[in-house]
Design a protein around this motif. Structure first.
Motif, PDB file in Angstrom:
ATOM      1  N   SER A  13       0.828  -1.206   0.000  1.00  0.00           N
ATOM      2  CA  SER A  13       0.000   0.000   0.000  1.00  0.00           C
ATOM      3  C   SER A  13       0.862   1.255   0.000  1.00  0.00           C
ATOM      4  O   SER A  13       2.042   1.234   0.384  1.00  0.00           O
ATOM      5  N   LYS A  14       0.255   2.339  -0.425  1.00  0.00           N
ATOM      6  CA  LYS A  14       0.942   3.626  -0.474  1.00  0.00           C
ATOM      7  C   LYS A  14       1.427   4.031   0.922  1.00  0.00           C
ATOM      8  O   LYS A  14       2.533   4.552   1.083  1.00  0.00           O
ATOM      9  N   GLU A  15       0.595   3.766   1.923  1.00  0.00           N
ATOM     10  CA  GLU A  15       0.940   4.126   3.298  1.00  0.00           C
ATOM     11  C   GLU A  15       2.133   3.315   3.788  1.00  0.00           C
ATOM     12  O   GLU A  15       3.069   3.857   4.379  1.00  0.00           O
ATOM     13  N   LYS A  67       0.871  -0.223  -4.612  1.00  0.00           N
ATOM     14  CA  LYS A  67      -0.467  -0.561  -5.098  1.00  0.00           C
ATOM     15  C   LYS A  67      -1.231   0.714  -5.404  1.00  0.00           C
ATOM     16  O   LYS A  67      -1.139   1.699  -4.673  1.00  0.00           O
ATOM     17  N   LYS A  68      -2.005   0.651  -6.455  1.00  0.00           N
ATOM     18  CA  LYS A  68      -2.893   1.769  -6.754  1.00  0.00           C
ATOM     19  C   LYS A  68      -4.101   1.693  -5.840  1.00  0.00           C
ATOM     20  O   LYS A  68      -4.558   0.609  -5.482  1.00  0.00           O
ATOM     21  N   THR A  69      -4.609   2.855  -5.497  1.00  0.00           N
ATOM     22  CA  THR A  69      -5.834   2.891  -4.709  1.00  0.00           C
ATOM     23  C   THR A  69      -6.999   2.525  -5.630  1.00  0.00           C
ATOM     24  O   THR A  69      -6.881   2.635  -6.863  1.00  0.00           O
ATOM     25  N   PRO A  70      -8.129   2.110  -5.072  1.00  0.00           N
ATOM     26  CA  PRO A  70      -9.289   1.824  -5.922  1.00  0.00           C
ATOM     27  C   PRO A  70      -9.676   3.029  -6.796  1.00  0.00           C
ATOM     28  O   PRO A  70     -10.045   2.859  -7.958  1.00  0.00           O
ATOM     29  N   HIS A  71      -9.555   4.234  -6.249  1.00  0.00           N
ATOM     30  CA  HIS A  71      -9.873   5.427  -7.039  1.00  0.00           C
ATOM     31  C   HIS A  71      -8.926   5.552  -8.233  1.00  0.00           C
ATOM     32  O   HIS A  71      -9.349   5.904  -9.339  1.00  0.00           O
ATOM     33  N   GLU A  72      -7.647   5.276  -8.011  1.00  0.00           N
ATOM     34  CA  GLU A  72      -6.678   5.362  -9.107  1.00  0.00           C
ATOM     35  C   GLU A  72      -6.945   4.295 -10.166  1.00  0.00           C
ATOM     36  O   GLU A  72      -6.823   4.557 -11.366  1.00  0.00           O
ATOM     37  N   GLU A  73      -7.352   3.105  -9.736  1.00  0.00           N
ATOM     38  CA  GLU A  73      -7.656   2.045 -10.695  1.00  0.00           C
ATOM     39  C   GLU A  73      -8.878   2.390 -11.539  1.00  0.00           C
ATOM     40  O   GLU A  73      -8.896   2.156 -12.750  1.00  0.00           O
TER      41      GLU A  73
END
Length: 128
Positions: A13-15, A67-73
């Motif tokens: 994850s980004k975090e 990983k891309k966030t769901p919004h980014e996907e």
């Protein structure tokens, strides 16, 4: 002749990636980074250390991708369909391929509206 083995980098994850990069700035030894991740406060990296220690170790040793966030996907899916529509061109609006890509963009817009979600660049304007 030297042979190189390509090792897959885990996706985190980004975090967790931000926290790991911060630890990598403070510690030079991989074992110190791993120990700090396990002993850390509550956070994405601490969760990863507890839930999936193999992925954490692989990220420390082999590097990682974010990983891309769901919004980014969703945005990527939407923009890819728009790009395909522009490649096909307005002269071919009636073609199956154009209609297929148009249907993808309209479906994303509809679902986001129905669920009351906003995705930057799709149904939420980018403010400069």
């Amino acid at each position: 002749m030297t042979k190189y083995i390509k090792v897959a980098q885990p996706s985190i994850s980004k975090e967790a990636a931000g926290e790991l990069e911060s630890l990598q700035l403070h510690y030079s030894e991989k074992s110190e980074i791993l120990k700090a991740a396990h002993e850390g406060k509550v956070g994405a990296l601490k969760r990863l250390a507890e839930e999936d220690p193999d992925t954490l170790m692989s990220a420390i040793v082999n590097g990682f991708t974010v990983k891309k966030t769901p919004h980014e996907e969703i945005a990527d899916y939407y923009f890819e369909a728009q790009k395909n529509m522009s490649i096909i061109g307005e002269d071919y609006e009636g073609t199956v391929n154009y209609q297929y890509e148009l249907g993808k963009t309209e479906a994303v817009e509809f679902v986001l509206k129905e669920l009351g979600l906003q995705v930057l660049g799709v149904n939420l304007d980018i403010v400069e």
